[in-house]
Design a protein around this motif. Structure first.
Motif, PDB file in Angstrom:
ATOM      1  N   ILE A  94      -2.189   5.494   1.143  1.00  0.00           N
ATOM      2  CA  ILE A  94      -2.922   5.183   2.376  1.00  0.00           C
ATOM      3  C   ILE A  94      -4.267   5.459   2.320  1.00  0.00           C
ATOM      4  N   GLN A 107      -5.978   5.089  -0.479  1.00  0.00           N
ATOM      5  CA  GLN A 107      -6.467   3.981  -1.323  1.00  0.00           C
ATOM      6  C   GLN A 107      -6.744   2.843  -0.296  1.00  0.00           C
ATOM      7  N   ALA A 108      -5.822   2.659   0.604  1.00  0.00           N
ATOM      8  CA  ALA A 108      -5.906   1.468   1.520  1.00  0.00           C
ATOM      9  C   ALA A 108      -7.075   1.827   2.481  1.00  0.00           C
ATOM     10  N   MET A 148     -10.114   0.376   0.751  1.00  0.00           N
ATOM     11  CA  MET A 148     -10.042  -0.846   0.456  1.00  0.00           C
ATOM     12  C   MET A 148     -10.293  -1.690   1.817  1.00  0.00           C
TER      13      MET A 148
END
Lengths: 196, 196
Positions: free
Chosen positions: A167, A169-170, A173
């Motif tokens: 989560i 990392q997302a 991004m």
DNA sequence: TCCTTTCTGTAGTCAGAATTATATAAATAG
DNA sequence: CTATTTATATAATTCTGACTACAGAAAGGA
């Protein structure tokens, strides 16, 4: 044994801050020496005398990032009564980091070295190790939650740690893709459903 | 009006497949012309005669990726009786894509252009648009789920679509970081908890 | 056959980016 | 004051990587 020779014409720590900002904003490869020296206001020889190389400067920048700007989520993880509060605080702190980047968005540890150029392999691994460390700290907190009864005995701390690492990392991004704070905060509640 | 001039010494479609594999494995910037021509077995002038430029070749590669290798998740989204089944199938298909990459791992649309070099901006935007399209298809499926009673009327399709887009991005990032199939599959169940 | 068209291979060109050689400046030690 | 040490600025150097000039090869059309 006082300092010998001509003294440095700039403050090294201050310069490192600015260098970190450039790496944070652009990533390792896109940050050109030009950008780095211009941000500090020095010329290349001064840069090399002070930091050795672009790669070494990046390693130092990562160090101070971890110690300062990037430390919020891990500190947040230690706050809160329950696991759920701790995880939520960590995710919200990740959003702060992702949106607090100097120019671009996202976490330096997640987006700093993405390409698979052979020569950037060591730096990629450096960041990957730091991401793994993050995941292990989350796991430790989740295990504590199991021990304290916040989570059922059957909860798989390793799996959930990987999940919340994902989560974060997302979040980075999507921040890079231009998501707003509201967009990012909307990711938090759905992800907390996994703690039931 | 038959073909004039010396015929091309290689099959263009076949070459484009190989070019896509290289871009998929390395990303746009790390894929050097060397790698591309070597993979096809041609020399630079043949490459430029056939594809125009590295950038144009990448655009074509993205097109066939979307049509072929990368189409699994969106096809899976249309399968299944319930929203939950559809989303689960989509996530599992994403894992297949992420692990099915030629050398490295992850989805071309997610990891193909990460750096913020000014010159790669248009390609970054190209992929960003495709990611947005993906999110909109997910949202449409979720809205259908609300209409069909799979989800409560209060469910926020846009938020959940963003959330599952985030999960797919994270799958690719973790695959790039070396996660196993088991690791990636462990992300699916926690993420489905958001559909309750 | 000869011309035109298009592809191919060799061997470059060209630009961008990290790094450094050389000379000069600014400090301390003797 | 002179020598030594270290930093700085200018201006290369070096390397890499996208791209191409040119000559030769392989086809079709007159």
């Amino acid at each position: 044994m006082a300092t010998r020779g001509r003294p440095r014409g700039f403050d090294r720590d201050n310069a490192l801050e600015k260098i970190m900002d450039v790496f944070w904003a652009k990533g390792y490869e896109a940050a050109q020496l030009n950008d780095l020296t211009a941000a500090v206001g020095i010329t290349p020889p001064s840069f090399y005398a002070a930091f050795g190389s672009k790669e070494q400067a990046f390693r130092e920048a990562v160090n101070i990032y971890v110690a300062n700007d990037g430390s919020g989520p891990m500190r947040a993880l230690e706050t809160g009564e329950t696991v759920r509060q701790a995880i939520q605080a960590m995710l919200l702190a990740s959003i702060d980091v992702a949106l607090g980047a100097p120019q671009s968005n996202g976490c330096l540890l997640i987006l700093g070295v993405m390409n698979c150029q052979p020569e950037t392999g060591p730096l990629y691994d450096l960041l990957k190790d730091l991401r793994r460390e993050t995941m292990e700290r989350v796991r430790a907190r989740l295990e504590r939650g199991v021990a304290e009864g916040d989570l059922p005995k059957t909860a798989d701390a390793a799996t959930l740690a990987r999940y919340y690492g994902a989560i974060m990392q997302a979040i980075s991004m999507q921040a890079r893709d231009g998501a707003s704070r509201r967009d990012l905060e909307a990711l938090v509640q759905p992800s907390l459903a996994a703690l039931r």
